[in-house]
Design a protein around this motif. Structure first.
Motif, PDB file in Angstrom:
ATOM      1  N   ASP A  76      87.087  63.505  44.973  1.00  0.00           N
ATOM      2  CA  ASP A  76      86.557  62.312  44.314  1.00  0.00           C
ATOM      3  C   ASP A  76      85.086  62.022  44.570  1.00  0.00           C
ATOM      4  O   ASP A  76      84.578  61.003  44.131  1.00  0.00           O
ATOM      5  CB  ASP A  76      87.393  61.076  44.659  1.00  0.00           C
ATOM      6  CG  ASP A  76      87.928  61.146  46.065  1.00  0.00           C
ATOM      7  OD1 ASP A  76      89.092  60.796  46.268  1.00  0.00           O
ATOM      8  OD2 ASP A  76      87.168  61.588  46.957  1.00  0.00           O
ATOM      9  N   THR A  77      84.417  62.919  45.277  1.00  0.00           N
ATOM     10  CA  THR A  77      82.985  62.627  45.462  1.00  0.00           C
ATOM     11  C   THR A  77      82.168  63.903  45.628  1.00  0.00           C
ATOM     12  O   THR A  77      82.675  64.947  46.027  1.00  0.00           O
ATOM     13  CB  THR A  77      82.762  61.666  46.650  1.00  0.00           C
ATOM     14  OG1 THR A  77      81.447  61.147  46.556  1.00  0.00           O
ATOM     15  CG2 THR A  77      82.925  62.337  47.982  1.00  0.00           C
ATOM     16  N   THR A  78      80.868  63.787  45.260  1.00  0.00           N
ATOM     17  CA  THR A  78      79.927  64.885  45.450  1.00  0.00           C
ATOM     18  C   THR A  78      78.824  64.377  46.352  1.00  0.00           C
ATOM     19  O   THR A  78      78.351  63.258  46.187  1.00  0.00           O
ATOM     20  CB  THR A  78      79.311  65.297  44.101  1.00  0.00           C
ATOM     21  OG1 THR A  78      80.358  65.744  43.257  1.00  0.00           O
ATOM     22  CG2 THR A  78      78.297  66.413  44.261  1.00  0.00           C
ATOM     23  N   THR A  79      78.454  65.197  47.332  1.00  0.00           N
ATOM     24  CA  THR A  79      77.342  64.844  48.211  1.00  0.00           C
ATOM     25  C   THR A  79      76.248  65.885  48.053  1.00  0.00           C
ATOM     26  O   THR A  79      76.474  67.069  48.308  1.00  0.00           O
ATOM     27  CB  THR A  79      77.808  64.796  49.684  1.00  0.00           C
ATOM     28  OG1 THR A  79      78.894  63.871  49.778  1.00  0.00           O
ATOM     29  CG2 THR A  79      76.683  64.372  50.605  1.00  0.00           C
ATOM     30  N   TYR A  80      75.102  65.446  47.596  1.00  0.00           N
ATOM     31  CA  TYR A  80      73.949  66.344  47.486  1.00  0.00           C
ATOM     32  C   TYR A  80      73.249  66.439  48.834  1.00  0.00           C
ATOM     33  O   TYR A  80      73.141  65.443  49.557  1.00  0.00           O
ATOM     34  CB  TYR A  80      72.942  65.814  46.463  1.00  0.00           C
ATOM     35  CG  TYR A  80      73.385  65.899  45.024  1.00  0.00           C
ATOM     36  CD1 TYR A  80      74.182  66.940  44.560  1.00  0.00           C
ATOM     37  CD2 TYR A  80      72.956  64.931  44.112  1.00  0.00           C
ATOM     38  CE1 TYR A  80      74.545  67.014  43.225  1.00  0.00           C
ATOM     39  CE2 TYR A  80      73.321  64.997  42.775  1.00  0.00           C
ATOM     40  CZ  TYR A  80      74.118  66.043  42.338  1.00  0.00           C
ATOM     41  OH  TYR A  80      74.466  66.115  41.023  1.00  0.00           O
ATOM     42  N   ILE A  81      72.755  67.643  49.146  1.00  0.00           N
ATOM     43  CA  ILE A  81      71.979  67.847  50.367  1.00  0.00           C
ATOM     44  C   ILE A  81      70.508  67.682  49.992  1.00  0.00           C
ATOM     45  O   ILE A  81      69.887  68.596  49.448  1.00  0.00           O
ATOM     46  CB  ILE A  81      72.237  69.251  50.969  1.00  0.00           C
ATOM     47  CG1 ILE A  81      73.747  69.545  51.049  1.00  0.00           C
ATOM     48  CG2 ILE A  81      71.566  69.376  52.342  1.00  0.00           C
ATOM     49  CD1 ILE A  81      74.573  68.562  51.858  1.00  0.00           C
ATOM     50  N   PRO A 113      75.688  60.283  44.659  1.00  0.00           N
ATOM     51  CA  PRO A 113      75.309  59.596  43.418  1.00  0.00           C
ATOM     52  C   PRO A 113      76.353  58.560  42.972  1.00  0.00           C
ATOM     53  O   PRO A 113      75.981  57.465  42.555  1.00  0.00           O
ATOM     54  CB  PRO A 113      75.178  60.718  42.389  1.00  0.00           C
ATOM     55  CG  PRO A 113      75.432  61.999  43.087  1.00  0.00           C
ATOM     56  CD  PRO A 113      75.761  61.732  44.514  1.00  0.00           C
ATOM     57  N   LYS A 114      77.630  58.901  43.121  1.00  0.00           N
ATOM     58  CA  LYS A 114      78.685  57.964  42.659  1.00  0.00           C
ATOM     59  C   LYS A 114      78.675  56.665  43.443  1.00  0.00           C
ATOM     60  O   LYS A 114      78.911  55.592  42.898  1.00  0.00           O
ATOM     61  CB  LYS A 114      80.059  58.620  42.835  1.00  0.00           C
ATOM     62  CG  LYS A 114      80.576  59.260  41.583  1.00  0.00           C
ATOM     63  CD  LYS A 114      82.082  59.441  41.717  1.00  0.00           C
ATOM     64  CE  LYS A 114      82.547  60.521  40.749  1.00  0.00           C
ATOM     65  NZ  LYS A 114      83.813  61.102  41.184  1.00  0.00           N
ATOM     66  N   GLN A 115      78.427  56.784  44.740  1.00  0.00           N
ATOM     67  CA  GLN A 115      78.458  55.598  45.621  1.00  0.00           C
ATOM     68  C   GLN A 115      77.106  54.900  45.702  1.00  0.00           C
ATOM     69  O   GLN A 115      76.977  53.898  46.381  1.00  0.00           O
ATOM     70  CB  GLN A 115      78.885  56.004  47.038  1.00  0.00           C
ATOM     71  CG  GLN A 115      80.351  56.342  47.222  1.00  0.00           C
ATOM     72  CD  GLN A 115      80.702  57.748  46.764  1.00  0.00           C
ATOM     73  OE1 GLN A 115      79.853  58.481  46.249  1.00  0.00           O
ATOM     74  NE2 GLN A 115      81.964  58.125  46.908  1.00  0.00           N
ATOM     75  N   HIS A 116      76.086  55.446  45.031  1.00  0.00           N
ATOM     76  CA  HIS A 116      74.722  54.907  45.127  1.00  0.00           C
ATOM     77  C   HIS A 116      74.313  54.756  46.584  1.00  0.00           C
ATOM     78  O   HIS A 116      73.818  53.715  47.003  1.00  0.00           O
ATOM     79  CB  HIS A 116      74.578  53.575  44.399  1.00  0.00           C
ATOM     80  CG  HIS A 116      75.010  53.658  42.973  1.00  0.00           C
ATOM     81  ND1 HIS A 116      74.276  54.342  42.037  1.00  0.00           N
ATOM     82  CD2 HIS A 116      76.102  53.198  42.342  1.00  0.00           C
ATOM     83  CE1 HIS A 116      74.913  54.278  40.875  1.00  0.00           C
ATOM     84  NE2 HIS A 116      76.026  53.602  41.027  1.00  0.00           N
ATOM     85  N   ASN A 117      74.568  55.797  47.362  1.00  0.00           N
ATOM     86  CA  ASN A 117      74.284  55.709  48.798  1.00  0.00           C
ATOM     87  C   ASN A 117      73.486  56.911  49.276  1.00  0.00           C
ATOM     88  O   ASN A 117      73.782  58.050  48.912  1.00  0.00           O
ATOM     89  CB  ASN A 117      75.613  55.628  49.577  1.00  0.00           C
ATOM     90  CG  ASN A 117      75.377  55.598  51.080  1.00  0.00           C
ATOM     91  OD1 ASN A 117      75.337  56.631  51.757  1.00  0.00           O
ATOM     92  ND2 ASN A 117      75.170  54.400  51.617  1.00  0.00           N
TER      93      ASN A 117
END
Ligand code: FRU
Length: 484
Positions: A76-81, A113-117
């Motif tokens: 459910d989430t993507t984290t960009y480095i 990006p999804k969490q705006h964090n």
């Protein structure tokens, strides 16, 4: 997508394929310069942000290595480095080492990006920086903010702790943190807002540099990147760091640009022994597509400080590691022209090469002269498309003028402004110009690195002519072809 070999740099770093932006995790280890970089491993455009990796012993030839830190994708989430730095944790302060050896630790922004964090993460490597494991206790700093990024970390011996500078993007501030173990961070101070504040601050970094070559005189320089109304830009502050606060000496009314052009961005330093540092930046691509790669790095620049009548100023010189090897890097050694009288002449340099890849070191004696310099990317079948680089003694400016190329070229770079200038004075009637042309970039260094201007160019494969011009000038120059 059409391949564009005519724009592939020969002595600047580009990934073999796909997108790059900022340099990341610059670290010199066991005789090798490690370059990590913002990378999309799958496409020729920004996305899937990961850390690509390459190493070099000479800063010209790069060994391309596998992606070191990939984006993190879960159900459910993507984290960009995003951008960040890397340190050798020699004494294993983090406890993340193996078999009694300290790890390499990467400190970077995890962008969700999804969490705006955006929060700060660490990852560690016990195989010399080839692969990294995400630390189980991530994030190490989370302020519940959307724009909070680009941590740059170094060891500060006097207080025996790690220091981080990180961008509070919209506040135009650099927050300084300290840590004993790279895991728990304590807020020490904030710097800013100051200088240029019209757009978001990114990629801060802070280095100690020697003044006028005197090893007993050290001052600190803080770099910040921000997109300006002229395009990508960087500013710097000269001052003091006492382990807690950075105090700037810059005048309140003046912003000091690192580079007078519109391409040099997100630069961070390799920290070397004895307060030496080498800065490398991303050269932001212009409009035309390059393929199968997009984005490149600047020439690495050795940094120092010089005392001037206006105060301490940053000096940037093309890395001595490269400069010292030009004769062997060049296709046919050095071409020298000694004290040629240029009385209103434009003298072609037939030796300049078949392609737009060369390096020129020149000294102009400018008696009574208005303007002198070089015309590049010339093509006798398409006159008037050239790019002019030189010194204007009336305006007292070093410049790159892309007006013709922007107007007439089939592939203009689409610069916001076609002319770039930096004020510079003659030294006893002399001006020194170092001109680094590498297929789709131009970097000009004036008076031994006092002023630098960088921009991107997109000449066609046949527009490779170079001439030197001026009125009532003597010029001595050396030229190295770099298309071996
Ligand atoms: C600068 C930047 C950084 C960020 C990275 C994302 O070009 O926007 O602030 O970490 O690029 O790719």
């Amino acid at each position: 997508d059409v391949s564009t070999p005519q724009w592939r740099p020969t002595y600047h770093f580009t990934p073999p394929q796909n997108w790059t932006n900022d340099p990341n995790g610059l670290i010199f280890l066991n005789g090798k310069y490690n370059l990590y970089f913002q990378n999309n491993p799958f496409e020729n455009k920004w996305g899937h942000m990961s850390w690509g990796h390459a190493t070099s012993t000479d800063l010209v030839h790069w060994d391309n290595l596998p992606v070191a830190i990939p984006e993190i994708v879960t159900k459910d989430t993507t984290t960009y480095i995003y951008s960040g730095s890397a340190v050798l944790d020699k004494n294993n302060t983090s406890g993340l080492g193996k078999d009694g050896k300290g790890p390499l630790v990467a400190i970077f922004t995890a962008d969700k990006p999804k969490q705006h964090n955006e929060s700060q993460y660490i990852a560690y490597s016990n195989d010399g920086g080839l692969s990294y494991t995400q630390y189980a206790g991530n994030p190490v700093i989370d302020l519940d903010k959307k724009d909070f990024r680009d941590p740059n970390v170094f060891w500060y011996e006097p207080t025996k702790q790690w220091i981080m500078t990180v961008a509070m993007v919209d506040e135009h501030m650099v927050r300084i943190y300290g840590s004993k173990n790279l895991k728990q961070w304590t807020r020490l101070s904030d710097f800013g807002p100051a200088g240029y504040t019209k757009s978001g601050w990114e990629c801060p970094s802070m280095v100690p540099l020697v003044v006028n070559g005197d090893k007993s005189k050290v001052k600190w320089v803080l770099f910040v990147s921000a997109f300006t109304d002229r395009g990508p830009g960087m500013q710097y502050f000269v001052g003091d760091f006492d382990g807690t606060n950075f105090k700037s000496d810059n005048s309140a009314t003046e912003t000091l640009p690192v580079d007078g052009g519109d391409a040099f961005y997100a630069a961070i330093p390799w920290r070397l022994a004895n307060h030496k540092a080498t800065l490398m930046g991303w050269l932001v691509p212009g409009k035309p597509d390059t393929y199968p790669w997009r984005g490149q790095m600047s020439i690495p620049r050795d940094l120092s400080l010089r005392a001037t009548s206006e105060g301490l100023r940053l000096i940037q010189q093309p890395a001595i590691t490269i400069k010292d090897k030009l004769n062997t890097l060049s296709a046919d050694g050095v071409f020298a022209m000694e004290s040629t009288d240029l009385r209103d002449k434009e003298v072609p340099l037939p030796k300049a090469g078949k392609t737009n890849a060369y390096w020129i070191d020149a000294e102009f004696a400018m008696a009574d002269v208005k303007v002198a310099g070089f015309k590049i990317a010339q093509n006798k079948d398409l006159p008037g498309n050239d790019i002019i680089i030189g010194y204007d003694a009336i305006k007292q400016q070093l410049f790159i003028d892309c007006t013709n190329a922007e107007k007439n070229n089939k592939q203009p770079a689409n610069h916001i402004q076609a002319v770039h200038m930096r004020p510079m004075k003659l030294l006893n009637g002399l001006v020194k110009i170092q001109l680094l042309v590498d297929r789709n970039s131009v970097e000009v260094f004036g008076n031994d690195g006092e002023k630098v201007i960088t921009t991107e160019i997109y000449p066609d494969a046949k527009s490779t002519g170079v001439s030197v011009f001026g009125n009532y000038v003597n010029v001595s120059l050396k030229l190295w072809r770099m298309d071996k």
